[in-house]
Design a protein around this motif. Structure first.
Motif, mmCIF file in Angstrom:
data_model
loop_
_atom_site.group_PDB
_atom_site.id
_atom_site.type_symbol
_atom_site.label_atom_id
_atom_site.label_comp_id
_atom_site.label_asym_id
_atom_site.label_seq_id
_atom_site.Cartn_x
_atom_site.Cartn_y
_atom_site.Cartn_z
ATOM 1 N N LEU A 1 0.784 -1.138 0.013
ATOM 2 C CA LEU A 1 0.138 0.019 -0.055
ATOM 3 C C LEU A 1 1.013 1.434 -0.072
ATOM 4 O O LEU A 1 1.798 1.326 0.642
ATOM 5 C CB LEU A 1 -0.780 -0.103 1.282
ATOM 6 N N PRO A 2 0.647 2.179 -0.848
ATOM 7 C CA PRO A 2 1.202 3.634 -0.550
ATOM 8 C C PRO A 2 0.674 4.202 0.584
ATOM 9 O O PRO A 2 -0.253 4.124 1.103
ATOM 10 C CB PRO A 2 0.695 4.236 -1.719
ATOM 11 N N VAL A 3 1.837 5.129 1.059
ATOM 12 C CA VAL A 3 1.737 5.683 2.498
ATOM 13 C C VAL A 3 0.848 7.224 2.084
ATOM 14 O O VAL A 3 1.346 7.764 1.332
ATOM 15 C CB VAL A 3 2.854 5.978 3.133
ATOM 16 N N ASN A 4 -0.311 7.296 2.854
ATOM 17 C CA ASN A 4 -0.907 8.460 2.214
ATOM 18 C C ASN A 4 -1.445 8.977 3.593
ATOM 19 O O ASN A 4 -2.250 8.256 4.323
ATOM 20 C CB ASN A 4 -2.168 8.368 1.199
ATOM 21 N N ASP A 5 -1.191 10.189 3.952
ATOM 22 C CA ASP A 5 -1.599 10.998 5.356
ATOM 23 C C ASP A 5 -1.412 12.606 5.010
ATOM 24 O O ASP A 5 -1.214 13.040 3.897
ATOM 25 C CB ASP A 5 -1.163 10.517 6.500
ATOM 26 N N PHE A 6 -1.527 13.272 6.070
ATOM 27 C CA PHE A 6 -1.470 14.739 5.976
ATOM 28 C C PHE A 6 0.039 15.356 5.350
ATOM 29 O O PHE A 6 -0.080 16.464 5.172
ATOM 30 C CB PHE A 6 -1.794 15.445 7.088
ATOM 31 N N TYR A 7 1.081 14.450 5.423
ATOM 32 C CA TYR A 7 2.101 14.784 4.800
ATOM 33 C C TYR A 7 2.797 13.831 3.821
ATOM 34 O O TYR A 7 3.738 14.322 3.265
ATOM 35 C CB TYR A 7 3.110 15.453 5.867
ATOM 36 N N ASN A 8 2.351 12.582 3.902
ATOM 37 C CA ASN A 8 3.016 11.848 2.826
ATOM 38 C C ASN A 8 1.882 11.457 1.612
ATOM 39 O O ASN A 8 0.659 11.198 1.903
ATOM 40 C CB ASN A 8 3.180 10.449 3.723
ATOM 41 N N LYS A 9 2.418 11.581 0.432
ATOM 42 C CA LYS A 9 1.419 11.412 -0.464
ATOM 43 C C LYS A 9 2.144 10.410 -1.434
ATOM 44 O O LYS A 9 2.911 10.567 -2.186
ATOM 45 C CB LYS A 9 1.401 13.003 -1.381
ATOM 46 N N GLY A 10 1.543 9.178 -1.633
ATOM 47 C CA GLY A 10 1.943 8.202 -2.440
ATOM 48 C C GLY A 10 3.225 7.599 -2.325
ATOM 49 O O GLY A 10 4.041 7.194 -3.295
ATOM 50 N N ILE A 11 3.802 7.659 -0.947
ATOM 51 C CA ILE A 11 5.040 7.106 -0.528
ATOM 52 C C ILE A 11 5.118 5.661 -0.296
ATOM 53 O O ILE A 11 4.246 5.003 0.002
ATOM 54 C CB ILE A 11 5.532 7.758 0.853
ATOM 55 N N LYS A 12 6.251 5.145 -0.923
ATOM 56 C CA LYS A 12 6.448 3.619 -1.116
ATOM 57 C C LYS A 12 7.137 3.283 0.252
ATOM 58 O O LYS A 12 8.068 4.032 0.690
ATOM 59 C CB LYS A 12 7.068 3.179 -2.508
ATOM 60 N N ILE A 13 7.004 2.004 0.666
ATOM 61 C CA ILE A 13 7.817 1.337 1.497
ATOM 62 C C ILE A 13 8.720 0.211 0.923
ATOM 63 O O ILE A 13 7.867 -0.564 0.286
ATOM 64 C CB ILE A 13 6.872 0.899 2.890
ATOM 65 N N ARG A 14 10.015 0.155 0.820
ATOM 66 C CA ARG A 14 10.699 -0.859 0.409
ATOM 67 C C ARG A 14 10.598 -2.255 1.027
ATOM 68 O O ARG A 14 10.337 -2.142 2.095
ATOM 69 C CB ARG A 14 12.130 -0.296 0.297
ATOM 70 N N ARG A 15 11.133 -3.296 0.347
ATOM 71 C CA ARG A 15 11.233 -4.594 1.098
ATOM 72 C C ARG A 15 11.941 -4.480 2.155
ATOM 73 O O ARG A 15 11.713 -5.220 3.166
ATOM 74 C CB ARG A 15 11.742 -5.616 -0.006
ATOM 75 N N ASP A 16 13.066 -3.866 2.301
ATOM 76 C CA ASP A 16 13.791 -3.701 3.354
ATOM 77 C C ASP A 16 13.069 -2.965 4.676
ATOM 78 O O ASP A 16 13.910 -2.848 5.776
ATOM 79 C CB ASP A 16 15.262 -3.141 3.401
ATOM 80 N N GLY A 17 11.995 -2.319 4.372
ATOM 81 C CA GLY A 17 11.133 -1.800 5.426
ATOM 82 C C GLY A 17 11.567 0.025 5.620
ATOM 83 O O GLY A 17 10.791 0.622 6.230
ATOM 84 N N ARG A 18 12.352 0.563 4.732
ATOM 85 C CA ARG A 18 12.789 1.761 4.564
ATOM 86 C C ARG A 18 11.633 2.628 3.896
ATOM 87 O O ARG A 18 11.008 2.469 2.526
ATOM 88 C CB ARG A 18 13.730 2.138 3.799
ATOM 89 N N VAL A 19 10.865 3.564 4.667
ATOM 90 C CA VAL A 19 9.970 4.197 4.288
ATOM 91 C C VAL A 19 10.436 5.402 3.287
ATOM 92 O O VAL A 19 11.250 6.118 3.959
ATOM 93 C CB VAL A 19 8.936 4.739 5.297
ATOM 94 N N LEU A 20 9.963 5.746 2.203
ATOM 95 C CA LEU A 20 10.887 6.669 1.208
ATOM 96 C C LEU A 20 10.172 8.019 1.546
ATOM 97 O O LEU A 20 9.545 8.291 0.223
ATOM 98 C CB LEU A 20 10.796 6.072 -0.240
ATOM 99 N N HIS A 21 10.181 8.649 2.801
ATOM 100 C CA HIS A 21 9.589 9.869 2.719
ATOM 101 C C HIS A 21 10.575 10.912 1.907
ATOM 102 O O HIS A 21 11.834 10.681 1.701
ATOM 103 C CB HIS A 21 9.887 10.412 4.231
ATOM 104 N N ASP A 22 10.067 11.840 1.519
ATOM 105 C CA ASP A 22 10.764 13.088 1.000
ATOM 106 C C ASP A 22 11.657 13.614 2.161
ATOM 107 O O ASP A 22 11.040 13.601 3.242
ATOM 108 C CB ASP A 22 9.923 14.033 0.307
ATOM 109 N N MET A 23 12.754 14.169 1.933
ATOM 110 C CA MET A 23 13.533 14.784 2.881
ATOM 111 C C MET A 23 13.905 16.403 2.447
ATOM 112 O O MET A 23 14.227 16.489 1.504
ATOM 113 C CB MET A 23 14.826 14.073 3.154
#
Length: 417
Positions: free
Chosen positions: A353-375
């Motif tokens: 599932l893509p991560v969608n909330d008040f500041y993440n928009k369509g963010i992916k989580i990789r297989r290793d568990g890293r959430v790919l937020h923008d920085m």
């Protein structure tokens, strides 16, 4: 006669057992412990952070309240089951963090743990969760090893990590001419990982690391470390620490006159709350990076308002707090989608599932568990630039997570082999 005696003994045993149960209940009530619940009508979330130590203001109660906001936004229930949050204080000690996690899982049937502070205690919690096949949401610890050699299909890492912070800040400082570095680093896994990851980007940019001084957690006197930094002649003094240690080091560096001597201070992990504690006058022009900024847009401002209503004073949320909300909210969505709280299935669905909330928009989580937020790369404003007590950062650029965080091919995660 024998029959009567046996009946009396059985009755006596029953009375003793009732007394024992009542005594145990009294102890639990007095200590505030939660009675173990093994029924299937509750999904239990344990939030385990530093509640009173040097990281409490960048995690602590704020992480708890952020998790509660996520549960409220889920309606307080998922799959028809009530969602319950319990809390604990790991005291930044791995043995305590691991022991609480084990007790929560074994005795209180906790389904998921939100770990919100030091890397050493989080790794201890990770090992317990992995052994017990439960879910771990890392909402504050920064060691990049959590999605590297320690990765787990049931663990996801939110907010930031040492590689992402290093790649954001170190690259920018080196590009601005900061070619020689000296580190003042916390002497545990987080400080070691942050020093290692920053060194990589300093050297890749043609810079050089001249040395490092390591300090214990919770240090109050940085004079000897600052003297070593001055003696090194490095143009940049990198602070590979966090929380109260960073605030103390920056204050003493200001008093020590490092800037007047031509050396630049790089706070590799500075939170908005650190800037509040330091003041703009002390921290102005410092560079930093974050996956969340409270004053970024209407959505972040609205959530910040809700968050701050839970606290007296000007307690701004930082990326750890936002990450705790995002992690819990996404976990509950995955539970709803899979129809179960079983860790393996939920972990897989969280990655789908893509991560969608008040500041993440369509963010992916990789297989290793890293959430790919923008920085976001930011600069602390000067007092003259700031328009008010919440106007602290100038956002210089937004960096896509896929570019900032370590490539999966380099992480040594067993899931990628």
């Amino acid at each position: 006669m024998l029959l009567k005696q046996n009946i009396k003994l059985e009755q006596g045993e029953i009375v003793m057992r009732l007394v024992g149960l009542l005594s145990a209940a009294a102890v639990l009530a007095a200590t505030g412990s939660v009675v173990a619940q093994t029924s299937s009508d509750v999904i239990k979330i344990g939030v385990l952070t530093d509640q009173n130590g040097i990281y409490s203001y960048v995690a602590g109660r704020g992480t708890v309240e952020a998790a509660r906001l996520a549960v409220e936004d889920a309606g307080g229930k998922v799959l028809g089951k009530r969602i319950e949050i319990i809390t604990g204080d790991d005291q930044n000690k791995p043995d305590i963090g691991g022991a609480i996690a084990r007790k929560w899982i074994d005795q209180e049937n906790v389904n998921v743990i939100v770990a919100g502070t030091g890397s050493a205690s989080t790794v201890a919690i990770l090992n317990v969760v992995k052994d017990k096949d439960r879910t771990l949401l890392v909402a504050g610890a920064g060691s990049s090893d959590i999605t590297g050699k320690l990765c787990s299909p049931n663990t996801t890492q939110w907010a930031y990590d040492t590689y992402g912070v290093a790649s954001s800040v170190a690259r920018a400082v080196v590009e601005q001419g900061g070619k020689t570095w000296f580190f003042i680093a916390a002497d545990y896994s987080f400080g070691q990982a942050l020093t290692r990851d920053t060194t990589r980007f300093v050297e890749a940019g043609g810079g050089k690391v001249l040395g490092a001084a390591r300090h214990p957690l919770g240090s109050t006197d940085f004079a000897s470390y600052l003297m070593a930094a001055r003696a090194s002649g490095a143009s940049v003094v990198g602070l590979a620490n966090a929380g109260g240690d960073t605030v103390t080091a920056v204050k003493q560096a200001h008093e020590f006159g490092l800037a007047q001597g031509g050396q630049r201070l790089a706070g590799l992990l500075l939170f908005v709350n650190d800037i509040q504690a330091l003041s703009l006058d002390t921290a102005q022009q410092t560079l930093g990076a974050a996956s969340f900024y409270h004053d970024l847009n209407d959505d972040t401002k609205a959530w910040t308002k809700r968050y701050m209503e839970r606290f007296p004073g000007n307690n701004l949320p930082n990326m750890n707090h936002a990450a705790a909300y995002a992690a819990v909210r996404h976990y509950l969505k995955a539970v709803e989608a899979t129809g179960t709280e079983a860790a393996a299935q939920v972990g897989q669905k969280m990655r789908e599932l893509p991560v969608n909330d008040f500041y993440n928009k369509g963010i992916k989580i990789r297989r290793d568990g890293r959430v790919l937020h923008d920085m976001m790369l930011w600069r602390v404003k000067s007092p003259a630039e700031s328009k008010g007590p919440r106007d602290l950062f100038a956002i210089l650029q937004s960096l896509p997570g896929a570019q900032v965080f370590r490539p999966e091919s380099e992480g040594d995660c067993p899931l990628n082999k």
